[in-house]
Design an enzyme around this catalytic site. Structure first.
Site, PDB file in Angstrom:
ATOM      1  N   ASP A  33      34.327  39.149  36.229  1.00 25.75           N
ATOM      2  CA  ASP A  33      34.700  40.548  36.016  1.00 25.75           C
ATOM      3  C   ASP A  33      33.761  41.151  34.973  1.00 25.75           C
ATOM      4  O   ASP A  33      33.462  40.530  33.942  1.00 25.75           O
ATOM      5  CB  ASP A  33      36.160  40.641  35.544  1.00 25.75           C
ATOM      6  CG  ASP A  33      36.724  42.041  35.707  1.00 25.75           C
ATOM      7  OD1 ASP A  33      37.616  42.238  36.542  1.00 25.75           O
ATOM      8  OD2 ASP A  33      36.253  42.953  34.974  1.00 25.75           O
ATOM      9  N   ILE A  34      33.297  42.364  35.240  1.00 23.23           N
ATOM     10  CA  ILE A  34      32.321  43.025  34.362  1.00 23.23           C
ATOM     11  C   ILE A  34      32.965  43.442  33.039  1.00 23.23           C
ATOM     12  O   ILE A  34      32.262  43.664  32.046  1.00 23.23           O
ATOM     13  CB  ILE A  34      31.700  44.236  35.113  1.00 23.23           C
ATOM     14  CG1 ILE A  34      30.343  44.611  34.561  1.00 23.23           C
ATOM     15  CG2 ILE A  34      32.644  45.430  35.119  1.00 23.23           C
ATOM     16  CD1 ILE A  34      29.561  45.560  35.454  1.00 23.23           C
ATOM     17  N   GLN A  95      45.416  49.154  40.580  1.00 21.67           N
ATOM     18  CA  GLN A  95      44.345  48.753  41.502  1.00 21.67           C
ATOM     19  C   GLN A  95      43.329  49.885  41.509  1.00 21.67           C
ATOM     20  O   GLN A  95      43.667  51.045  41.767  1.00 21.67           O
ATOM     21  CB  GLN A  95      44.881  48.508  42.929  1.00 21.67           C
ATOM     22  CG  GLN A  95      43.770  47.980  43.854  1.00 21.67           C
ATOM     23  CD  GLN A  95      44.261  47.624  45.256  1.00 21.67           C
ATOM     24  OE1 GLN A  95      45.415  47.882  45.616  1.00 21.67           O
ATOM     25  NE2 GLN A  95      43.375  47.030  46.040  1.00 21.67           N
ATOM     26  N   HIS A 101      41.201  41.664  45.758  1.00 24.68           N
ATOM     27  CA  HIS A 101      40.574  40.756  44.793  1.00 24.68           C
ATOM     28  C   HIS A 101      41.666  40.078  43.994  1.00 24.68           C
ATOM     29  O   HIS A 101      42.605  40.716  43.523  1.00 24.68           O
ATOM     30  CB  HIS A 101      39.589  41.491  43.875  1.00 24.68           C
ATOM     31  CG  HIS A 101      40.139  42.723  43.241  1.00 24.68           C
ATOM     32  ND1 HIS A 101      40.229  43.924  43.906  1.00 24.68           N
ATOM     33  CD2 HIS A 101      40.650  42.944  41.997  1.00 24.68           C
ATOM     34  CE1 HIS A 101      40.762  44.828  43.105  1.00 24.68           C
ATOM     35  NE2 HIS A 101      41.032  44.259  41.937  1.00 24.68           N
ATOM     36  N   LEU A 102      41.495  38.782  43.846  1.00 22.48           N
ATOM     37  CA  LEU A 102      42.425  37.978  43.063  1.00 22.48           C
ATOM     38  C   LEU A 102      41.810  37.771  41.687  1.00 22.48           C
ATOM     39  O   LEU A 102      40.715  37.217  41.567  1.00 22.48           O
ATOM     40  CB  LEU A 102      42.636  36.630  43.773  1.00 22.48           C
ATOM     41  CG  LEU A 102      43.539  35.608  43.079  1.00 22.48           C
ATOM     42  CD1 LEU A 102      44.922  36.166  42.798  1.00 22.48           C
ATOM     43  CD2 LEU A 102      43.635  34.340  43.931  1.00 22.48           C
ATOM     44  N   HIS A 103      42.510  38.278  40.655  1.00 22.72           N
ATOM     45  CA  HIS A 103      42.054  38.047  39.278  1.00 22.72           C
ATOM     46  C   HIS A 103      42.478  36.643  38.854  1.00 22.72           C
ATOM     47  O   HIS A 103      43.644  36.269  38.988  1.00 22.72           O
ATOM     48  CB  HIS A 103      42.730  39.016  38.301  1.00 22.72           C
ATOM     49  CG  HIS A 103      42.369  40.457  38.442  1.00 22.72           C
ATOM     50  ND1 HIS A 103      41.423  41.077  37.655  1.00 22.72           N
ATOM     51  CD2 HIS A 103      42.843  41.428  39.268  1.00 22.72           C
ATOM     52  CE1 HIS A 103      41.340  42.361  37.982  1.00 22.72           C
ATOM     53  NE2 HIS A 103      42.193  42.595  38.955  1.00 22.72           N
TER      54      HIS A 103
HETATM   55  P1  AMP Z   1      41.722  46.245  39.707  1.00 21.21           P
HETATM   56  O1  AMP Z   1      42.047  47.147  38.555  1.00 21.21           O
HETATM   57  O2  AMP Z   1      42.738  45.165  39.955  1.00 21.21           O
HETATM   58  O3  AMP Z   1      41.379  47.024  40.963  1.00 21.21           O
HETATM   59  O4  AMP Z   1      40.441  45.419  39.279  1.00 21.21           O
HETATM   60  C1  AMP Z   1      39.140  45.849  39.474  1.00 21.21           C
HETATM   61  C2  AMP Z   1      38.315  45.015  38.536  1.00 21.21           C
HETATM   62  O5  AMP Z   1      36.964  45.089  38.938  1.00 21.21           O
HETATM   63  C3  AMP Z   1      38.382  45.449  37.081  1.00 21.21           C
HETATM   64  O6  AMP Z   1      38.879  44.387  36.283  1.00 21.21           O
HETATM   65  C4  AMP Z   1      36.939  45.798  36.739  1.00 21.21           C
HETATM   66  O7  AMP Z   1      36.573  45.425  35.443  1.00 21.21           O
HETATM   67  C5  AMP Z   1      36.169  45.002  37.789  1.00 21.21           C
HETATM   68  N1  AMP Z   1      34.854  45.515  38.133  1.00 21.21           N
HETATM   69  C6  AMP Z   1      34.501  46.810  38.351  1.00 21.21           C
HETATM   70  N2  AMP Z   1      33.202  46.883  38.667  1.00 21.21           N
HETATM   71  C7  AMP Z   1      32.725  45.612  38.664  1.00 21.21           C
HETATM   72  C8  AMP Z   1      31.442  45.024  38.914  1.00 21.21           C
HETATM   73  N3  AMP Z   1      30.378  45.769  39.241  1.00 21.21           N
HETATM   74  N4  AMP Z   1      31.323  43.691  38.808  1.00 21.21           N
HETATM   75  C9  AMP Z   1      32.382  42.930  38.467  1.00 21.21           C
HETATM   76  N5  AMP Z   1      33.609  43.412  38.235  1.00 21.21           N
HETATM   77  C10 AMP Z   1      33.770  44.742  38.322  1.00 21.21           C
END
Ligand code: AMP
Ligand code: ZN
Length: 115
Positions: A33-34, A95, A101-103
């Site tokens: 995760d970024i 979301q 996506h699974l965190h």
């Molecule tokens: P959600 O809030 O569950 O939809 O999670 C989306 C996640 O994607 C967040 O934790 C962001 O930090 C992550 N995210 C957004 N852009 C990127 C990226 N380019 N690379 C990796 N993770 C990202």
């Protein structure tokens, strides 16, 4: 739909934008995760564009299972003690990317309830 041209995670899967990839299978990709919320914070996604965990389960139950085993494998590699798996589903649940996506979060004490 196997890919959505406007989807951020489809672009990471296609290597059109960079991702810090930690594991890959024929049907899943795991990348960091970024904006990590824990010392180990990895997202496991299906390569196909499916919007939610329920859509993944409906399309292919074994794909959902593979996402979980891939998350566990990353946790093992990162050497975390315990970890939390989360699917945020819907804008009200935070979301922000509508590609399932699974965190996997680990490496710190995880509070409960999550807030
Ligand atoms: P959600 O809030 O569950 O939809 O999670 C989306 C996640 O994607 C967040 O934790 C962001 O930090 C992550 N995210 C957004 N852009 C990127 C990226 N380019 N690379 C990796 N993770 C990202
Ligand atoms: Zn997508």
């Amino acid at each position: 739909v196997s890919a959505d041209p406007d989807c951020l995670f489809c672009k990471i899967v296609a290597r059109e934008i960079p991702g810090d990839v930690v594991r890959e299978t024929e049907s899943t990709l795991a990348f960091r995760d970024i904006e990590p919320q824990a010392p180990s914070h990895v997202l496991v996604v299906p390569k196909d564009h499916l919007a939610s965990a329920a859509e993944v389960a409906e399309a292919d139950a074994s794909l959902l299972a593979l996402m979980v085993t891939e998350a566990a494998a990353v946790a093992e590699t990162d050497g975390v003690d315990g970890y939390r798996l989360v699917f945020n589903t819907g804008a009200a649940a935070n979301q922000t990317v509508f590609h399932a996506h699974l965190h996997m979060l680990g490496g710190r004490r995880m509070g409960w309830p999550p807030g």
